[in-house]
Design a protein around this motif. Structure first.
Motif, PDB file in Angstrom:
ATOM      1  N   SER A  97       0.840  -1.199   0.000  1.00  0.00           N
ATOM      2  CA  SER A  97       0.000   0.000   0.000  1.00  0.00           C
ATOM      3  C   SER A  97       0.877   1.252   0.000  1.00  0.00           C
ATOM      4  O   SER A  97       2.054   1.209   0.339  1.00  0.00           O
ATOM      5  N   TYR A  98       0.295   2.369  -0.404  1.00  0.00           N
ATOM      6  CA  TYR A  98       1.009   3.649  -0.329  1.00  0.00           C
ATOM      7  C   TYR A  98       0.993   4.148   1.112  1.00  0.00           C
ATOM      8  O   TYR A  98       0.049   3.890   1.850  1.00  0.00           O
ATOM      9  N   PRO A  99       2.060   4.846   1.545  1.00  0.00           N
ATOM     10  CA  PRO A  99       3.276   5.187   0.797  1.00  0.00           C
ATOM     11  C   PRO A  99       4.228   3.990   0.719  1.00  0.00           C
ATOM     12  O   PRO A  99       4.216   3.100   1.578  1.00  0.00           O
ATOM     13  N   CYS A 100       5.052   4.010  -0.325  1.00  0.00           N
ATOM     14  CA  CYS A 100       6.089   2.996  -0.459  1.00  0.00           C
ATOM     15  C   CYS A 100       7.384   3.674  -0.904  1.00  0.00           C
ATOM     16  O   CYS A 100       7.381   4.841  -1.303  1.00  0.00           O
ATOM     17  N   PHE A 101       8.469   2.949  -0.815  1.00  0.00           N
ATOM     18  CA  PHE A 101       9.775   3.480  -1.209  1.00  0.00           C
ATOM     19  C   PHE A 101      10.361   2.608  -2.307  1.00  0.00           C
ATOM     20  O   PHE A 101      10.330   1.374  -2.209  1.00  0.00           O
TER      21      PHE A 101
ATOM     22  N   ASP B  38       1.320   7.856  -4.635  1.00  0.00           N
ATOM     23  CA  ASP B  38       0.271   7.586  -5.605  1.00  0.00           C
ATOM     24  C   ASP B  38       0.894   6.994  -6.871  1.00  0.00           C
ATOM     25  O   ASP B  38       2.109   6.850  -6.980  1.00  0.00           O
ATOM     26  N   ARG B  39       0.037   6.644  -7.851  1.00  0.00           N
ATOM     27  CA  ARG B  39       0.514   5.994  -9.080  1.00  0.00           C
ATOM     28  C   ARG B  39       1.499   6.893  -9.850  1.00  0.00           C
ATOM     29  O   ARG B  39       2.505   6.400 -10.380  1.00  0.00           O
ATOM     30  N   LYS B  40       1.221   8.169  -9.934  1.00  0.00           N
ATOM     31  CA  LYS B  40       2.105   9.069 -10.677  1.00  0.00           C
ATOM     32  C   LYS B  40       3.519   9.056 -10.086  1.00  0.00           C
ATOM     33  O   LYS B  40       4.514   8.974 -10.815  1.00  0.00           O
ATOM     34  N   GLU B  41       3.615   9.141  -8.763  1.00  0.00           N
ATOM     35  CA  GLU B  41       4.929   9.117  -8.110  1.00  0.00           C
ATOM     36  C   GLU B  41       5.580   7.739  -8.235  1.00  0.00           C
ATOM     37  O   GLU B  41       6.803   7.629  -8.327  1.00  0.00           O
ATOM     38  N   LEU B  42       4.750   6.686  -8.246  1.00  0.00           N
ATOM     39  CA  LEU B  42       5.275   5.332  -8.411  1.00  0.00           C
ATOM     40  C   LEU B  42       5.966   5.191  -9.769  1.00  0.00           C
ATOM     41  O   LEU B  42       7.087   4.676  -9.861  1.00  0.00           O
ATOM     42  N   GLU B  43       5.314   5.667 -10.813  1.00  0.00           N
ATOM     43  CA  GLU B  43       5.888   5.586 -12.161  1.00  0.00           C
ATOM     44  C   GLU B  43       7.189   6.381 -12.243  1.00  0.00           C
ATOM     45  O   GLU B  43       8.184   5.909 -12.816  1.00  0.00           O
ATOM     46  N   ALA B  44       7.203   7.574 -11.650  1.00  0.00           N
ATOM     47  CA  ALA B  44       8.423   8.388 -11.657  1.00  0.00           C
ATOM     48  C   ALA B  44       9.530   7.732 -10.845  1.00  0.00           C
ATOM     49  O   ALA B  44      10.709   7.796 -11.207  1.00  0.00           O
ATOM     50  N   GLY B  45       9.154   7.064  -9.750  1.00  0.00           N
ATOM     51  CA  GLY B  45      10.132   6.380  -8.907  1.00  0.00           C
ATOM     52  C   GLY B  45      10.807   5.225  -9.624  1.00  0.00           C
ATOM     53  O   GLY B  45      12.008   5.004  -9.481  1.00  0.00           O
ATOM     54  N   PHE B  46      10.009   4.469 -10.405  1.00  0.00           N
ATOM     55  CA  PHE B  46      10.582   3.391 -11.215  1.00  0.00           C
ATOM     56  C   PHE B  46      11.610   3.955 -12.200  1.00  0.00           C
ATOM     57  O   PHE B  46      12.715   3.420 -12.341  1.00  0.00           O
ATOM     58  N   GLU B  47      11.231   5.021 -12.886  1.00  0.00           N
ATOM     59  CA  GLU B  47      12.132   5.650 -13.864  1.00  0.00           C
ATOM     60  C   GLU B  47      13.436   6.077 -13.200  1.00  0.00           C
ATOM     61  O   GLU B  47      14.529   5.840 -13.718  1.00  0.00           O
ATOM     62  N   GLU B  48      13.352   6.696 -12.031  1.00  0.00           N
ATOM     63  CA  GLU B  48      14.532   7.196 -11.322  1.00  0.00           C
ATOM     64  C   GLU B  48      15.426   6.056 -10.859  1.00  0.00           C
ATOM     65  O   GLU B  48      16.642   6.071 -11.075  1.00  0.00           O
ATOM     66  N   ALA B  49      14.849   5.054 -10.246  1.00  0.00           N
ATOM     67  CA  ALA B  49      15.648   3.962  -9.696  1.00  0.00           C
ATOM     68  C   ALA B  49      16.353   3.165 -10.792  1.00  0.00           C
ATOM     69  O   ALA B  49      17.504   2.746 -10.632  1.00  0.00           O
TER      70      ALA B  49
ATOM     71  N   SER C  82      21.563   6.435  -0.143  1.00  0.00           N
ATOM     72  CA  SER C  82      20.234   6.940  -0.496  1.00  0.00           C
ATOM     73  C   SER C  82      20.160   7.512  -1.910  1.00  0.00           C
ATOM     74  O   SER C  82      19.320   8.346  -2.214  1.00  0.00           O
ATOM     75  N   VAL C  83      21.051   7.057  -2.805  1.00  0.00           N
ATOM     76  CA  VAL C  83      21.030   7.494  -4.199  1.00  0.00           C
ATOM     77  C   VAL C  83      19.888   6.794  -4.926  1.00  0.00           C
ATOM     78  O   VAL C  83      19.696   5.587  -4.809  1.00  0.00           O
ATOM     79  N   GLY C  84      19.095   7.561  -5.688  1.00  0.00           N
ATOM     80  CA  GLY C  84      18.048   6.996  -6.526  1.00  0.00           C
ATOM     81  C   GLY C  84      16.804   6.551  -5.806  1.00  0.00           C
ATOM     82  O   GLY C  84      15.964   5.848  -6.381  1.00  0.00           O
ATOM     83  N   ILE C  85      16.628   6.949  -4.551  1.00  0.00           N
ATOM     84  CA  ILE C  85      15.459   6.526  -3.766  1.00  0.00           C
ATOM     85  C   ILE C  85      14.315   7.528  -3.922  1.00  0.00           C
ATOM     86  O   ILE C  85      14.535   8.742  -3.939  1.00  0.00           O
ATOM     87  N   SER C  86      13.105   7.008  -4.032  1.00  0.00           N
ATOM     88  CA  SER C  86      11.912   7.854  -4.122  1.00  0.00           C
ATOM     89  C   SER C  86      10.847   7.377  -3.142  1.00  0.00           C
ATOM     90  O   SER C  86      10.671   6.170  -2.954  1.00  0.00           O
ATOM     91  N   LYS C  87      10.157   8.344  -2.544  1.00  0.00           N
ATOM     92  CA  LYS C  87       8.972   8.026  -1.743  1.00  0.00           C
ATOM     93  C   LYS C  87       7.751   8.243  -2.625  1.00  0.00           C
ATOM     94  O   LYS C  87       7.615   9.288  -3.269  1.00  0.00           O
ATOM     95  N   CYS C  88       6.870   7.266  -2.665  1.00  0.00           N
ATOM     96  CA  CYS C  88       5.719   7.318  -3.567  1.00  0.00           C
ATOM     97  C   CYS C  88       4.413   7.238  -2.777  1.00  0.00           C
ATOM     98  O   CYS C  88       4.240   6.332  -1.951  1.00  0.00           O
TER      99      CYS C  88
END
Length: 360
Positions: A176-180, A197-208, A189-195
């Protein structure tokens, strides 16, 4: 007699600058009455440069002298950096200290090179270094050891690129959200994103996926971040616990190394009995991954006093202001003493390995 010590630092890694900070601190702290020190710099491109032996205090890495004629490839560096040890210890190094963070240094690659050369070195061996770098493998080992963790799933880049929607749906089904979202093989902590919602999840995948071919997605949990330092080989010692209080949502790279947007509390103020549980869990994690030398074990502590192990770091930040040395300073081991302990532990482990029989 002085011990001849080779310092390896820099490295072909996104954590190159972190390694330089570590090297500056260690060089300043080393006792030149006890050690002969050769600095060896590895550039971001993977070139090895051997500097002149240290003859006095050096204020910065930039002050070290690296001649252009000393620039070699990593393979040529095997000879040019003299990473050999003779039986009488008259030539080569007594020990190598890899002050390397991240891939191509902390992940078992350099450790494997030193093992093949039969050279004593500071820190974790090949297995512990590689398993400790890969968060997915590390967490699988923790699971096998019965250590409690937050829920997690992992992905490889090719599977994600083949069906991105399936990957996002799988995360939302299992976590469930939030996730990392984190690269599997990177630290600091390079390339880590806190997500959230779906929009942040998609951006987090791209970044990681910019930093690794494999990523891990972990369940977010509202908790304090508590850390324990582990020092030793077969019979490790544990430090007092310390707490990281981040001023931002989470303790990212900028908070650690750029903005200073975090506070360390050592020793951490914990309910009765919790420190002992954390120390025992840190020891269990250390042994589960077959670690040696040093480890920083990171935990989550919820308001209900639930404890989850987050990860171990097999070459934690190592300046005098980093958590690992500060944990030991508050446990009674000064920064220079800590360096000397690690050198002795590396030599001890190397001697133990020489007892192994390699012929039938």
């Amino acid at each position: 007699m002085k011990k001849k010590l080779c310092l390896l630092f820099g490295g072909k890694s996104a954590e190159h600058e972190v390694s330089l900070q570590t090297a500056k601190a260690v060089i300043k702290a080393l006792d030149l009455t006890k050690f002969e020190i050769d600095p060896v710099f590895i550039s971001p491109e993977g070139e090895w440069r051997k500097g002149l032996p240290l003859e006095g205090p050096v204020e910065s890495v930039e002050a070290l002298q690296f001649g252009e004629d000393k620039t070699v490839s990593a393979t040529e560096g095997l000879q040019s950096t003299a990473l050999t040890v003779s039986e009488e210890k008259k030539e080569g190094y007594d020990i190598v200290f890899p002050l390397l963070h991240g891939p191509n240094g902390e992940d078992g690659t350099v450790q494997g090179l030193l093992e093949v050369l039969n050279v004593p070195y500071v820190g974790n061996g090949v297995l512990a270094s590689s398993a400790g770098m890969d968060k997915v493998i590390m967490k699988n080992l923790f699971k096998e050891a019965g250590l409690p963790q937050v829920n997690y799933v992992s992905f490889i880049r090719s599977a994600w690129e083949a069906d991105r929607e399936a990957a996002y749906s799988h995360v939302e089904k299992e976590i469930s959200y939030p996730c990392f979202i984190k690269p599997a093989n990177l630290g600091s902590s390079v390339g880590i994103s806190k997500c959230t919602d779906r929009k942040e999840l998609e951006a987090g995948f791209e970044e990681a996926f910019l930093y690794d071919r494999k990523i891990i997605v972990e369940q977010g949990v509202k908790a304090r971040e508590i850390e324990i330092g582990v020092l030793g080989n077969d019979y490790p010692e544990m430090s007092v616990p310390g707490e990281i209080v981040a001023k931002k949502d989470f303790y990212d790279y900028k908070a650690k190394y750029v903005d200073g947007d975090s506070v360390m509390i050592i020793p951490a103020e914990l309910p009765e009995g919790i420190a002992e549980i954390l120390q025992e869990m840190a020891k269990k994690a250390f042994q589960a991954v077959d670690c040696s030398g040093l480890v920083r074990a990171d935990f989550f502590l919820t308001e209900n006093n639930e404890i989850f192990i987050n990860e171990i770091n097999t070459m934690p930040g190592f300046t005098p202001y980093s958590m690992f040395p500060l944990l030991w300073e508050n446990t009674g081991v000064s920064y220079p003493e800590l360096i000397e302990r690690l050198v002795e532990l590396g030599i001890e482990r190397h001697k133990e390995k020489q007892r192994i029989k390699y012929s039938v």
